[in-house]
Design a protein around this motif. Structure first.
Motif, short mmCIF file in Angstrom:
data_model
loop_
_atom_site.label_atom_id
_atom_site.label_comp_id
_atom_site.label_asym_id
_atom_site.label_seq_id
_atom_site.Cartn_x
_atom_site.Cartn_y
_atom_site.Cartn_z
N VAL A 157 -4.12 -0.08 -12.88
CA VAL A 157 -3.41 -1.36 -12.75
C VAL A 157 -3.01 -1.87 -14.14
O VAL A 157 -1.88 -2.32 -14.34
N LEU A 158 -3.96 -1.74 -15.10
CA LEU A 158 -3.64 -2.19 -16.46
C LEU A 158 -2.41 -1.45 -17.00
O LEU A 158 -1.51 -2.05 -17.57
N GLY A 159 -2.38 -0.14 -16.77
CA GLY A 159 -1.25 0.68 -17.24
C GLY A 159 0.05 0.19 -16.60
O GLY A 159 1.09 0.08 -17.26
N ALA A 160 0.00 -0.11 -15.30
CA ALA A 160 1.22 -0.57 -14.60
C ALA A 160 1.67 -1.91 -15.16
O ALA A 160 2.87 -2.11 -15.42
N TYR A 161 0.74 -2.83 -15.40
CA TYR A 161 1.12 -4.14 -15.93
C TYR A 161 1.72 -3.99 -17.33
O TYR A 161 2.67 -4.67 -17.68
N GLU A 162 1.14 -3.09 -18.10
CA GLU A 162 1.69 -2.87 -19.44
C GLU A 162 3.14 -2.40 -19.38
O GLU A 162 4.00 -2.86 -20.14
N LEU A 163 3.41 -1.51 -18.44
CA LEU A 163 4.80 -1.03 -18.29
C LEU A 163 5.72 -2.18 -17.90
O LEU A 163 6.83 -2.31 -18.43
N LEU A 164 5.25 -3.04 -16.98
CA LEU A 164 6.09 -4.18 -16.57
C LEU A 164 6.36 -5.09 -17.77
O LEU A 164 7.47 -5.60 -17.94
N CYS A 165 5.30 -5.30 -18.61
CA CYS A 165 5.50 -6.15 -19.79
C CYS A 165 6.49 -5.50 -20.75
O CYS A 165 7.36 -6.17 -21.31
N ALA A 166 6.36 -4.15 -20.91
CA ALA A 166 7.28 -3.47 -21.82
C ALA A 166 8.72 -3.62 -21.34
O ALA A 166 9.65 -3.67 -22.13
N GLU A 167 8.92 -3.67 -20.03
CA GLU A 167 10.29 -3.82 -19.49
C GLU A 167 10.70 -5.28 -19.40
O GLU A 167 11.75 -5.60 -18.82
#
Ligand SMILES: Cc1ncc(COP(=O)(O)O)c(C=O)c1O
Length: 495
Positions: A49-59
């Motif tokens: 989940v942390l990885g997914a949130y990081e990707l959303l933040c990066a985008e």
């Protein structure tokens, strides 16, 4: 949240959350569930989940707010919902006039015809040579080093343009300089560039009747008004050209496609004279002139063109292989810059590594050796085909267009169109692929005919194919007799 099963789990989760944000299920400024909660609900690790949130933040679809978790970005707006009606009608309505015209073209005559048949007398396909392909692979590896990784020259790799000039002067009597030669992605791109540079919608273009279907398609899609002009045993019937000059005249003088006729010298001169007087351009499609079996090749139109009206197009699709997608245009001075500009705008230049390999191939004379070998192999195949049909030639078959190229035309003097359909169906039941010529005519000719390609089958298979064709022909002719009046009419017309 629907995970799509593609890639790592955290990427799948990020994509699912992104969809939820974009379609408004997760609102702007809203808090995303805590990582612990979401991990538990989905049965995945917190790191996923942390990885997914990081990707959303990066985008920039989400922001991590210290102390209060991760929120959907404030500016994220769900895109306006497109009404289903619009979605359906955008499928039905073409987005542009070009697309509308291209949609109307249909799938093409050759799409899948006879592909699975063992003895397919397919035309339009070159002789395939395994050693040639090996040699090509070696040249390609070396060419990667010489061409380098940068953008190519849009007009083409200079050493290739230089060897093409040399080749054209020796073999086609065409004299030109490197800067007149434009390397393009097959004859097909030459048609597109010529259409783009020379035509506005509604402009008249003369095409031979019968014609090359891909040329017709490109020109129609560009909005050209097609004027079909008859071809006889001397090529295009020049005195039947329209009294007011068309913008462009597309011809295949060395070996008319598909009738196989060679344009006579007198007609060449007449055509050049017409174009010069009428201010028309000529596109000379010299797609397979290298393969000639009878007499000396006539000079290319371009070599006789004192008024500089001829765009000469040569292709490597028949002499090497069509997957190469390389051809060249020799451009008249008045439109040279326009054609070069159109090429640059189209694709910034053809692939440099392939061009460098081709230059090395042509320079080392490997190409001309390959041509000599191909011609002698093709000559043998053509002979096998003609001998196999010997029992019918002169009686039920009239052969035309056999002087050059990789196919001959067999006019079926004793069959009508219903008989032709029966012949093709019967042949297919016996694993023999036959292809009619009439789809390339504006009005079907009086007598049906077949295009018999001989490059694609080795000798033994060609022998079998001609035996099958003879059998089928005898059977259909005996059950499908033509009336004596029609036979007499055809005889009067020299059929
Ligand atoms: C009349 C004609 N022109 C040109 C070509 C070659 O086209 P390209 O160079 O796009 O492969 C063919 C191929 O069958 C052809 O029949």
């Amino acid at each position: 949240l629907d995970l799509d099963g593609r890639g790592a789990l955290f990427e799948q989760l990020a994509r699912a959350l992104k969809r939820a944000i974009l379609d408004g299920r997760l609102l702007a400024n809203g808090r995303l569930p805590s990582t612990r909660f979401l991990a538990m609900r989905l049965g995945v690790s917190r790191n996923t989940v942390l990885g997914a949130y990081e990707l959303l933040c990066a985008e920039q679809l989400a922001v991590a707010v210290p102390g209060s978790g991760t929120r959907v970005t404030a500016t994220t707006r769900p895109p306006a919902k497109i009404p289903t009606k619009v979605l359906v009608s955008s499928k039905a309505r073409a987005p542009s006039r070009y697309a509308a015209r291209a949609r109307r073209l249909g799938p093409g005559t050759l799409a899948r015809a006879g592909r699975d048949l063992r003895y397919n007398l397919q035309y339009g396909e070159p002789l395939m040579s395994a050693p040639l392909f090996q040699a090509w692979r070696r040249k390609l590896a070396a060419a990667a080093l010489s061409a380098g990784p940068g953008y190519p020259r849009p007009g083409g790799y200079l050493p290739l343009r230089a060897v093409i000039c040399d080749y054209l002067a020796r073999r086609r009597g065409v004299t030109c300089a490197e800067e007149d030669v434009l390397i393009v992605g097959g004859t097909q791109q030459a048609f597109t560039l010529a259409a783009r540079v020379l035509l506005d919608e509604g402009d008249a273009v003369v095409l031979e009747d019968p014609h090359y279907e891909m040329a017709l398609g490109t020109l129609r899609a560009h909005g050209a008004r097609i004027v079909s002009t008859r071809v006889d045993a001397q090529g295009l019937v020049v005195h039947e050209l329209p009294p007011r000059g068309p913008r462009l005249i597309c011809v295949t003088p060395s070996h008319q496609f598909p009738s196989g006729e060679v344009m006579s010298f007198a007609r060449r001169v007449e055509l050049l004279d017409y174009a010069a007087r009428q201010d028309s351009w000529i596109l000379e499609d010299d797609y397979d002139s290298e393969f000639r079996y009878e007499g000396r090749p006539l000079p290319a139109l371009r070599s006789l063109d004192l008024a500089d009206r001829v765009i000469y197009v040569g292709s490597f699709s028949k002499t090497l292989f069509p997957s190469l997608r390389l051809a060249y245009m020799v451009c008249p001075a008045a439109i040279r810059e326009d054609l070069f500009r159109a090429k640059r705008l189209d694709d910034l230049g053809s692939p440099a590594i392939d061009q460098a390999a081709l230059a090395a191939f042509l320079r080392g004379r490997r190409f001309e050796k390959h041509l000599l070998k191909s011609i002698s192999e093709l000559r043998r195949r053509r002979q096998t085909l003609l001998e196999g049909l010997n029992g019918h030639i002169g009686t039920s078959i009239k052969i035309a267009g056999a002087a050059a190229g990789m196919h001959v035309v067999a006019w079926l003097r004793r069959l009508d169109y219903a008989g032709l359909s029966r012949l093709i169906a019967m042949a297919a039941e016996r694993d023999l692929g036959l292809h009619p010529i009439h789809p390339y005519y504006r009005t079907p000719p009086l007598c049906p005919g077949l295009l018999l390609g001989f490059a694609g089958l080795p000798i033994a298979q060609l022998e079998k194919a001609t035996a099958l064709l003879s059998q089928c022909l005898t059977e259909v002719e005996s059950t499908w007799p033509l009336s004596p009046q029609i036979l007499a009419l055809r005889a009067n017309l020299g059929m």
